[in-house]
Every structure is written in C-alpha cells, then in structure tokens.
Design an enzyme around this catalytic site. Structure first.
Site, short mmCIF file in Angstrom:
data_model
loop_
_atom_site.label_atom_id
_atom_site.label_comp_id
_atom_site.label_asym_id
_atom_site.label_seq_id
_atom_site.Cartn_x
_atom_site.Cartn_y
_atom_site.Cartn_z
N GLU A 1 1.70 -7.94 8.95
CA GLU A 1 1.85 -6.48 8.88
C GLU A 1 2.87 -6.07 7.82
OE1 GLU A 1 -0.41 -4.79 10.65
OE2 GLU A 1 -1.04 -6.77 11.38
N PRO B 1 0.81 -1.22 0.00
CA PRO B 1 0.00 0.00 0.00
C PRO B 1 0.84 1.27 0.00
CG PRO B 1 -0.29 -1.25 2.05
CD PRO B 1 0.56 -2.08 1.16
N ARG C 1 -2.35 -9.63 -20.52
CA ARG C 1 -3.18 -9.33 -21.68
C ARG C 1 -2.51 -8.35 -22.64
NH1 ARG C 1 -5.75 -4.79 -21.59
NH2 ARG C 1 -7.45 -5.34 -22.97
N ASP D 1 -9.23 -0.58 -26.37
CA ASP D 1 -9.94 -0.60 -25.11
C ASP D 1 -9.72 0.67 -24.30
OD1 ASP D 1 -7.74 -0.95 -23.32
OD2 ASP D 1 -7.76 -3.09 -23.76
C1 4G1 Z 1 -2.05 0.39 5.61
C2 4G1 Z 1 -3.69 -2.64 -0.44
C3 4G1 Z 1 -2.06 -0.98 5.47
C4 4G1 Z 1 -3.09 -3.52 0.44
C5 4G1 Z 1 -2.78 1.19 4.74
C6 4G1 Z 1 -3.21 -2.47 -1.71
C7 4G1 Z 1 -3.51 -0.78 3.60
C8 4G1 Z 1 -0.42 -4.61 -1.96
C9 4G1 Z 1 -1.48 -4.08 -1.24
C10 4G1 Z 1 -2.79 -1.56 4.49
C11 4G1 Z 1 -1.97 -4.25 0.06
C12 4G1 Z 1 -3.51 0.59 3.73
C13 4G1 Z 1 -2.10 -3.21 -2.09
C14 4G1 Z 1 -2.82 -3.03 4.31
C15 4G1 Z 1 -1.31 -5.17 1.04
C16 4G1 Z 1 1.04 -6.48 4.24
C17 4G1 Z 1 0.14 -7.68 4.01
C18 4G1 Z 1 0.40 -5.33 3.58
C19 4G1 Z 1 -1.12 -7.17 3.42
C20 4G1 Z 1 -1.09 -5.68 3.49
C21 4G1 Z 1 -4.29 1.40 2.77
C22 4G1 Z 1 -1.83 -5.22 4.74
N1 4G1 Z 1 -1.45 -3.20 -3.28
N2 4G1 Z 1 -1.69 -5.03 2.35
N3 4G1 Z 1 -1.87 -3.77 4.91
O1 4G1 Z 1 -3.65 -3.53 3.59
O2 4G1 Z 1 -0.45 -5.94 0.70
O3 4G1 Z 1 -0.45 -4.04 -3.18
#
Ligand code: 4G1
Length: 266
Positions: A117, A89, A155, A170
C-alpha cells in the site's frame, strides 16, 4: 547520468537495462543504474520488508527500517546532490517537460518504487524530495513507473539516440502529435501511400506533415495546441488549414467500434 533505484524487485529494472537505446546508453557509460533492495537491509531471519498499517485495514505498508536504510545507502553511495523521487499516484504527472528537467539537471536521481500500500508518511517527509506519477491507474508496484522515468530521461541524454534530429523533431518536442508514417509497400490492399511523400519535394513534404500533425492534434489532443510556438513558415501553413477540419476517418482514432466479439464484422 547516474540513477539509483530503491526496489524490492531489482530484476525488473535490470531487464530494462538490457534493451534498445537504454541498454546501449548503459553499455556505453552514458547511463549508470544501480539498484538498492530494502530486503538487503533487513535484520530479522525472515528478511521482512512489510509491516502492518496502524489503524488496521487491508494490505501492508513497506517496513520503515529496511526502506530507510536502503534510501540512505543510495544517497551515500555517490557524492554530489541527489533528488530522491518517490514514484507515487499522489505525485504530479510525469510528462515530457519533467523528463527534460531531470535530464538537464545536475542532480543524480534516486527513484523509490513502492510496493504493497506504499510507504510510511514520515519516510516520505524525511527521505523524499519529490513525488511523480506516471498516470491514473492502479499498479502493483512503482517499478514500471521508475522504468518509464528512466526510459524517457535516458533518450534525452546527449548521445543516447543515434539521430539527434529525431529527438528534436519528435512529438512533444514540436508540441504536436506525430504525422502519419508510411513505408513499403507503396500499396496495401488498395490503400496507397500519399502521393506527396513519393515526389521528393522536401518542403512540400514538410508542409504536408506539419498540416497532418496539426489536424491530428486538433482532433485528438486539442489541449496541446494552446501553448504551441511556431516559426513564420509554420504560422503560414497553419493559416491555410480549414478552421474546422474535415473529419478524420473514425477508423484512424478508434478501432471502428470493433469490440472483439467473436463473429462480429467491424
Ligand atoms: C490509489 C500509478 C492507489 C500507481 C490511487 C501510477 C493508484 C507510481 C505509481 C493507486 C503507482 C491510484 C504511478 C496505486 C504506484 C504503492 C505500490 C503505490 C504501488 C502503488 C490511482 C499502488 N506512478 N502504485 N497504488 O496504484 O506506485 O508512479
């Protein structure tokens, strides 16, 4: 193209590889996906893959040694340049332009899916080349994000989609949202297919679709219009549109205020 995925849940990626255009690309050899499970690199009898965060607090962090060994094994598994991408994120947003850049680049991709985490900052610094986020929401893991990247990139690989024209035309390739689509029957509950689509005048149809796409984009995603590049024909069609469009029916953009409450009429 080769894509490696470092994940504690390889089955989630394996499932994606079975279906539709991605499945066909994999079966046809256009796409090769390999998974690397940190659990396979553990050294204790419990095969531990998580660890406690320094400083305390809730949740666990991915254990360093198995994760690092899995990423390094993925890197060593094939020659040539590789981009290690941590789905996170905290990364810049993955969009169509980034999908294109990944599909066109020479480097193979190593996608790292986080759990718990997330990962230790030093592993991020030493093993990861870039971060990408698919959007702002909380997920339980990075696997779905990795799946989104694999899908969007696949794709774009030449030959992956049967009709190359559909990829070229597209939404996002044209820079516009899509025009409305209709199929049989010609009428549903008194709502007819627009007459122009039945006439077979291909230029007229192209003009109608372009105008519909612009109207929709202007109303729903106006920020997409700023960088739009148009040929002469389309610039002419654009000039014919009213400056402020006649309101698109609300029902086209929302669920009409239907909250799903039992007994409510929408
Ligand atoms: C803090 C979202 C934490 C989540 C703020 C989009 C989300 C990977 C993504 C998180 C993930 C926000 C993504 C959160 C993701 C470690 C394991 C990170 C899962 C994890 C907005 C948990 N795009 N999230 N933390 O979701 O991996 O790529």
């Amino acid at each position: 193209m080769r894509i490696d995925v470092v994940t504690l849940f390889p089955g989630m990626i394996a499932e994606l590889m079975e279906w539709g255009i991605v499945g066909r690309a994999a079966k046809g050899g256009l796409l090769g996906v390999h998974t690397w499970n940190p659990r396979d690199y553990t050294r204790d009898v419990h095969r531990t893959v998580d660890d406690r965060p320094y400083g305390g607090g809730p949740g666990m962090v991915m254990m360093v040694q198995p994760l690092r060994d899995a990423i390094r094994a993925a890197r060593a598994a094939a020659p040539g340049p590789a981009r290690v991408i941590y789905l996170s994120p905290q990364g810049p947003r993955f969009d169509q332009a980034r999908a294109r850049a990944l599909a066109e680049g020479d480097a193979r991709l190593i996608l790292v899916a986080g759990r718990y985490e997330g990962i230790d900052e030093r592993v991020l610094e030493s093993e990861v080349d870039e971060e990408l986020s698919i959007g702002d929401y909380v997920l339980t893991g990075g696997e779905l994000a990795a799946a989104v990247v694999i899908d969007a990139v696949t794709r774009l690989l030449p030959g992956a989609v049967g009709d190359e024209d559909s990829v070229r035309q597209d939404s996002f390739a044209t820079g516009l949202l899509e025009y409305p689509q209709y199929t049989r029957p010609r009428e549903i509950d008194g709502r007819a297919v627009p007459e122009v689509l039945l006439g077979g005048n291909h230029l007229e149809i192209e003009e109608w679709r372009f105008k519909q796409a612009v109207l929709r984009t202007r109303r729903r995603r106006p920020e997409l219009l700023s960088g739009l590049e148009l040929d002469k024909q389309r610039r002419r069609w654009l000039a014919e549109l009213p400056a402020e469009d006649a309101r698109e029916p609300e029902s086209e953009r929302t669920n009409g205020g239907n909250t799903g409450t039992a007994g409510e009429r929408s």
